[in-house]
Design a protein around this motif. Structure first.
Motif, short mmCIF file in Angstrom:
data_model
loop_
_atom_site.label_atom_id
_atom_site.label_comp_id
_atom_site.label_asym_id
_atom_site.label_seq_id
_atom_site.Cartn_x
_atom_site.Cartn_y
_atom_site.Cartn_z
N TRP A 187 0.83 -1.21 0.00
CA TRP A 187 0.00 0.00 0.00
C TRP A 187 0.86 1.25 0.00
CZ3 TRP A 187 -0.65 4.10 3.40
CH2 TRP A 187 -1.75 4.92 3.12
N LEU A 188 1.93 1.28 0.81
CA LEU A 188 2.82 2.44 0.84
C LEU A 188 3.50 2.64 -0.51
CD1 LEU A 188 4.48 2.00 4.36
CD2 LEU A 188 2.93 3.83 3.65
N ARG A 189 3.89 1.56 -1.14
CA ARG A 189 4.54 1.69 -2.45
C ARG A 189 3.56 2.21 -3.50
NH1 ARG A 189 6.14 -1.04 -7.14
NH2 ARG A 189 8.34 -0.67 -7.67
N THR A 190 2.31 1.77 -3.43
CA THR A 190 1.29 2.27 -4.35
C THR A 190 1.09 3.76 -4.17
OG1 THR A 190 0.16 0.12 -4.31
CG2 THR A 190 -1.12 2.01 -5.05
N GLU A 191 1.01 4.21 -2.93
CA GLU A 191 0.83 5.64 -2.67
C GLU A 191 2.05 6.43 -3.13
OE1 GLU A 191 -1.36 8.89 -1.56
OE2 GLU A 191 -2.00 6.78 -1.60
N ALA A 192 3.24 5.88 -2.90
CA ALA A 192 4.45 6.58 -3.32
C ALA A 192 4.52 6.69 -4.84
CB ALA A 192 5.68 5.84 -2.79
N LEU A 193 4.15 5.62 -5.55
CA LEU A 193 4.16 5.67 -7.01
C LEU A 193 3.17 6.73 -7.53
CD1 LEU A 193 4.30 1.85 -7.84
CD2 LEU A 193 6.07 3.54 -8.35
N ALA A 194 2.01 6.80 -6.90
CA ALA A 194 1.02 7.79 -7.32
C ALA A 194 1.54 9.20 -7.11
CB ALA A 194 -0.29 7.57 -6.58
N ARG A 195 2.18 9.46 -5.98
CA ARG A 195 2.68 10.80 -5.70
C ARG A 195 3.90 11.14 -6.58
NH1 ARG A 195 2.45 11.78 0.86
NH2 ARG A 195 0.42 10.82 1.24
N ALA A 196 4.59 10.12 -7.04
CA ALA A 196 5.76 10.36 -7.88
C ALA A 196 5.39 10.53 -9.35
CB ALA A 196 6.75 9.20 -7.73
N GLY A 197 4.11 10.55 -9.67
CA GLY A 197 3.70 10.70 -11.06
C GLY A 197 3.81 9.43 -11.87
N GLN A 205 -0.61 -2.44 -9.28
CA GLN A 205 -0.52 -3.13 -7.99
C GLN A 205 -1.88 -3.34 -7.33
OE1 GLN A 205 3.95 -1.87 -6.42
NE2 GLN A 205 2.15 -1.14 -5.35
N LEU A 206 -2.94 -2.86 -7.97
CA LEU A 206 -4.25 -2.96 -7.34
C LEU A 206 -4.68 -4.41 -7.15
CD1 LEU A 206 -6.21 -0.09 -9.12
CD2 LEU A 206 -5.32 -0.13 -6.79
N GLY A 207 -4.30 -5.28 -8.08
CA GLY A 207 -4.68 -6.68 -7.94
C GLY A 207 -4.09 -7.30 -6.67
N ALA A 208 -2.81 -7.03 -6.40
CA ALA A 208 -2.18 -7.55 -5.19
C ALA A 208 -2.80 -6.94 -3.94
CB ALA A 208 -0.68 -7.27 -5.22
N ASP A 219 -12.97 1.91 0.21
CA ASP A 219 -11.71 2.62 0.04
C ASP A 219 -10.95 2.08 -1.17
OD1 ASP A 219 -12.39 4.03 2.26
OD2 ASP A 219 -11.07 2.93 3.63
N MET A 220 -11.06 0.77 -1.40
CA MET A 220 -10.38 0.18 -2.56
C MET A 220 -10.97 0.70 -3.86
SD MET A 220 -7.88 -1.90 -2.94
CE MET A 220 -7.08 -2.20 -4.52
N ALA A 221 -12.28 0.83 -3.91
CA ALA A 221 -12.93 1.37 -5.10
C ALA A 221 -12.53 2.83 -5.32
CB ALA A 221 -14.44 1.24 -4.98
N GLU A 222 -12.45 3.60 -4.24
CA GLU A 222 -12.04 5.00 -4.36
C GLU A 222 -10.60 5.12 -4.85
OE1 GLU A 222 -11.55 8.97 -1.50
OE2 GLU A 222 -12.53 7.15 -0.74
#
Length: 440
Positions: A187-197, A205-208, A219-222
């Motif tokens: 989850w942290l890596r997903t958020e970091a990737l989103a913030r990094a553009g 990574q949503l499947g995992a 929250d997952m749908a959002e």
């Protein structure tokens, strides 16, 4: 073991010992072979089973001696582990109660036990952060890096995200020693990737994340919707945008945020036709006020086509403020100022808010009625501050307050539009030296 079970086991051992002793005393055991041990000129003979039994007994005796010798050390270890658990519980409780220094003291003591050091140090770091002690945080982080590489990576990633350093957070989570990442790490890596553009990587990574069930379904749908929209906005060219749109699930292609992101990026890439088409399809599928607002604001041509679609939707949604505002804007762009004014008055009456007042002010500017335009812009500012708008008035007519939601065409004072002109006198007016009129 329960006492009855112990007695049963002891009796079985005695019975087996007696049977084994009788069996080992028979001469028939010689057939299994003989062991001859010579020492000091004397030969000692015994059968193989007897030697095996003696070796087993000797090993058992040595084990008993070792157990007796090490029992004090084991008792001391159990005592320390028990004390460590007590300190850990005290530290966690103090942390929850907000006793930061007491929590740190107990948790640092509990961290001496390697089995709970990761949990103790992580909570100690949070306590030190709560009292803004950077030196203690760095000290505990160094110890955590030695005790638990995965816990250290998660803590570092969380802190780096708070400092808006998503690339460093990704590097911390991609370290070889922390793979595979636990659910929170994903989850942290997903958020970091989103913030990094790099939302397209995060979207992968949503499947995992869904498999690990780290977030509730809502929250997952959002998160999926947010990453899908961001991935579209980050498309480098038309081909990338089309590929990302095709990879977007059909259920999200009518979502207002996703459709808006696609339309905005398509227009930015000079791909106007698909932008308008997808907005129209989304509005035909599911009505949304924000999409109508965007449809009216799009900086593209095809004004007549857009106006026809808006009028078609107006038959289905006659009270939509966004739709009336969009029609007013399209009419204004076409130079139809009278029709634009009519639509914008109706939009204000329906509650379109400051945006409608601004659009109406722009219409008055285009018509050269700057006084009315200034009043419209003033009303826009008033509504943005949460104040009530005031009625429009031409020339010297007084401004009268009106309700926040005004009736249609009620934003211009009727008396100011229909006031009688000043009378024309047949004889000249006599004035005194001060300019005051003399009455006959």
């Amino acid at each position: 073991m329960k006492p009855i079970q112990s007695v049963v086991v002891l009796l079985l051992a005695v019975v087996l010992g007696v049977v084994a002793a009788q069996w080992l005393g028979t001469e028939s055991l010689r057939q299994y072979g003989e062991v001859i041990y010579r020492h000091g000129g004397t030969d000692y003979r015994s059968s193989v089973p007897q030697v095996a039994l003696m070796v087993l007994v000797a090993l058992l005796v040595l084990w008993l001696l070792w157990s007796l010798a090490s029992s004090p050390f084991r008792a001391w270890g159990r005592y320390r582990r028990k004390q460590g658990r007590v300190k850990l519980i005290e530290g966690l409780q103090a942390h929850e109660y907000g006793h930061w220094q007491r929590a740190e003291k107990s948790l640092v003591s509990a961290a001496e036990d390697t089995e709970v050091s990761a949990v103790a140090l992580t909570t100690a770091i949070r306590s030190a952060e709560a009292r803004n002690d950077a030196a203690s945080v760095d000290q505990y982080l160094q110890r955590l890096a030695t005790a638990d590489a995965t816990g250290y990576a998660l803590m570092q990633a969380e802190r780096l995200l708070q400092l808006e350093r998503p690339v460093d957070a990704i590097n911390a989570l991609d370290a070889p020693g922390v793979q595979p990442l636990p659910p929170r790490g994903l989850w942290l890596r997903t958020e970091a990737l989103a913030r990094a553009g790099r939302a397209h990587e995060a979207y992968g990574q949503l499947g995992a994340l869904r498999k690990q069930k780290i977030l509730p379904d809502e929250d997952m749908a959002e998160l999926e919707t947010r990453l899908a929209a961001q991935s579209l906005l980050e498309a480098a060219d038309v081909n990338a945008l089309a590929a990302q749109w095709e990879a977007t699930p059909k259920a999200l292609r009518s979502d207002p945020d996703v459709v808006s992101a696609y339309a905005l990026r398509a227009v930015a890439l000079d791909w106007e036709e698909p932008a308008l088409l997808n907005l129209e399809q989304a509005l035909d599928t599911r009505w949304d006020e924000s999409l109508v607002t965007l449809y009216g604001q799009m900086p593209v041509e095809k004004l007549a086509t857009r106006q026809a679609n808006l009028q078609r939707w107006l038959a289905q949604q006659p009270g939509s403020p966004a739709l009336l505002l969009a029609l007013g804007r399209i009419a204004a762009r076409q130079g139809e100022h009278v029709q634009a004014e009519d639509y914008l008055h109706r939009a204000i009456a329906a509650g379109a808010g400051p945006e409608a007042w601004e659009a109406l002010g722009e219409v008055f500017v285009a018509r050269g009625e700057l006084a009315l335009a200034a009043q419209c812009f003033g009303n826009a500012l008033r509504q943005q501050r949460g104040e009530d708008s005031v009625a429009l008035a031409r020339a010297e007519a007084a401004v009268a307050p009106v309700a926040a939601v005004v009736p249609e065409r009620a934003t211009v004072e009727e008396q100011s539009l229909m006031s009688e002109p000043a009378p024309v006198l047949d004889h000249p007016v006599d004035h005194d030296a001060f300019g005051n009129r003399r009455e006959p």
